[in-house]
Design a protein around this motif. Structure first.
Motif, short mmCIF file in Angstrom:
data_model
loop_
_atom_site.label_atom_id
_atom_site.label_comp_id
_atom_site.label_asym_id
_atom_site.label_seq_id
_atom_site.Cartn_x
_atom_site.Cartn_y
_atom_site.Cartn_z
N SER A 120 0.83 -1.21 0.00
CA SER A 120 0.00 0.00 0.00
C SER A 120 0.87 1.26 0.00
N ASP A 121 0.21 2.43 -0.05
CA ASP A 121 0.88 3.74 -0.13
C ASP A 121 1.70 3.86 -1.42
N ILE A 122 1.08 3.47 -2.53
CA ILE A 122 1.80 3.48 -3.81
C ILE A 122 1.63 4.83 -4.51
N ASP A 123 2.75 5.46 -4.79
CA ASP A 123 2.79 6.73 -5.51
C ASP A 123 2.10 6.57 -6.88
N ASN A 124 1.38 7.61 -7.31
CA ASN A 124 0.64 7.44 -8.57
C ASN A 124 1.51 7.44 -9.81
N HIS A 125 2.85 7.68 -9.66
CA HIS A 125 3.73 7.56 -10.83
C HIS A 125 4.23 6.13 -11.01
N VAL A 126 3.98 5.29 -10.02
CA VAL A 126 4.52 3.93 -10.04
C VAL A 126 3.59 3.03 -10.87
N THR A 127 4.17 2.31 -11.82
CA THR A 127 3.38 1.42 -12.68
C THR A 127 3.49 -0.02 -12.17
N GLU A 128 2.65 -0.89 -12.73
CA GLU A 128 2.75 -2.32 -12.39
C GLU A 128 4.13 -2.85 -12.77
N GLU A 129 4.69 -2.32 -13.87
CA GLU A 129 6.02 -2.78 -14.31
C GLU A 129 7.08 -2.42 -13.26
N HIS A 130 7.03 -1.16 -12.74
CA HIS A 130 7.98 -0.73 -11.70
C HIS A 130 7.92 -1.65 -10.50
N LEU A 131 6.68 -1.92 -10.07
CA LEU A 131 6.48 -2.75 -8.88
C LEU A 131 7.01 -4.16 -9.11
N ALA A 132 6.65 -4.74 -10.24
CA ALA A 132 7.09 -6.10 -10.54
C ALA A 132 8.62 -6.16 -10.57
N GLU A 133 9.24 -5.10 -11.13
CA GLU A 133 10.71 -5.04 -11.19
C GLU A 133 11.32 -5.04 -9.79
N LEU A 134 10.76 -4.20 -8.92
CA LEU A 134 11.27 -4.10 -7.55
C LEU A 134 11.15 -5.44 -6.83
N PHE A 135 9.98 -6.06 -6.95
CA PHE A 135 9.72 -7.28 -6.19
C PHE A 135 10.33 -8.52 -6.84
N ALA A 136 10.74 -8.41 -8.12
CA ALA A 136 11.38 -9.55 -8.78
C ALA A 136 12.70 -9.91 -8.08
N ASN A 137 13.27 -8.94 -7.33
CA ASN A 137 14.50 -9.23 -6.58
C ASN A 137 14.24 -10.22 -5.44
N CYS A 138 12.97 -10.40 -5.07
CA CYS A 138 12.64 -11.28 -3.94
C CYS A 138 12.35 -12.70 -4.41
N GLY A 139 11.98 -12.84 -5.67
CA GLY A 139 11.59 -14.15 -6.20
C GLY A 139 10.82 -13.96 -7.48
N GLN A 140 10.41 -15.05 -8.10
CA GLN A 140 9.70 -14.94 -9.39
C GLN A 140 8.28 -14.42 -9.16
N VAL A 141 7.97 -13.27 -9.78
CA VAL A 141 6.64 -12.67 -9.67
C VAL A 141 5.74 -13.30 -10.74
N VAL A 142 4.60 -13.87 -10.31
CA VAL A 142 3.70 -14.47 -11.31
C VAL A 142 2.51 -13.56 -11.64
N ASP A 143 2.19 -12.63 -10.73
CA ASP A 143 1.10 -11.68 -11.03
C ASP A 143 1.30 -10.43 -10.20
N CYS A 144 0.96 -9.29 -10.76
CA CYS A 144 1.10 -8.02 -10.05
C CYS A 144 -0.11 -7.18 -10.46
N ARG A 145 -0.93 -6.77 -9.50
CA ARG A 145 -2.16 -6.06 -9.82
C ARG A 145 -2.24 -4.79 -8.98
N VAL A 146 -2.15 -3.62 -9.62
CA VAL A 146 -2.31 -2.35 -8.90
C VAL A 146 -3.79 -1.98 -8.93
N CYS A 147 -4.33 -1.59 -7.77
CA CYS A 147 -5.75 -1.24 -7.66
C CYS A 147 -5.88 0.16 -7.08
N GLY A 148 -7.09 0.71 -7.17
CA GLY A 148 -7.35 2.02 -6.57
C GLY A 148 -7.29 3.13 -7.59
#
Length: 201
Positions: free
Chosen positions: A21-49
């Motif tokens: 949560s608290d996601i800046d409105n400039h951040v895209t699903e691609e940005h998020l998936a990129e950041l979290f890909a460092n933790c493991g393989q991302v299979v789905d990323c869904r930004v809501c709101g």
């Protein structure tokens, strides 16, 4: 697939999912998936709101539970202008119900002219919503105001005559309708009339 197998699969999916949560409105699903890909393989990323608000949130599902556990350490990471919060998810990522997605070119064109509006004051009527959007954006061709006794606010799907009006309507996020600021985002689904007619004026 049995009910038990479905439930087990859903619980497994929840364990592999984090809520951000608290996601800046400039951040895209691609940005998020990129950041979290460092933790493991991302299979789905869904930004809501609301796309114009920092009140956006996301669900990120990993291929395994370890990825979700590592992802919890990213809470507090600056992404855009704000540090994100990361918590274990209480729900699996729900796929968009395909029954509600546009079924024809006509319906795809309707979606372009439609917005999804949330946080609507319970005292506001369908006529109030129509007047508000027509005054600010342009002629409304169809409107569905929904609510129940459980939630304290209502939602609406508003279809305009012109696509430009729907684009203008996105700027109404944060404006007050009744006692509450509404949130407006693009709709992924058309307003299907219960009976095939537009609202009468």
């Amino acid at each position: 697939m049995s009910e038990r197998a479905r439930r087990a699969e859903r619980e497994d999916s929840i364990r592999r999912t984090v809520y951000v949560s608290d996601i800046d409105n400039h951040v895209t699903e691609e940005h998020l998936a990129e950041l979290f890909a460092n933790c493991g393989q991302v299979v789905d990323c869904r930004v809501c709101g609301d796309p114009h608000s920092i009140l956006r949130f996301a669900f990120i599902e990993f291929a395994d539970e370890d990825g979700a556990k590592v992802a919890l350490n990213l809470g507090g990471t600056m992404l855009g202008y704000y540090p994100v919060r990361v918590l274990p998810s209480k729900t699996a990522i729900l796929p968009v119900n395909p029954k509600f997605l546009p079924r024809s070119n006509d319906e795809r064109e309707m979606v372009v002219r439609t917005v999804y509006c949330t946080n609507i004051d319970k005292k506001v009527t369908q006529a109030d919503v129509k007047v508000f959007f027509e005054h600010a954006c342009g002629e409304v061709s169809r409107l569905r105001l929904l609510g129940d006794n459980v939630h304290s606010t209502r939602i609406a799907f508003v279809e305009f005559v012109q696509a430009d009006s729907a684009i203008l309507a996105l700027n109404c996020s944060g404006m007050f309708l009744g006692a509450l600021p509404i949130r407006v985002s693009p709709s992924k689904t058309p307003v299907r009339p219960r009976i095939p007619r537009a609202i009468s004026n």
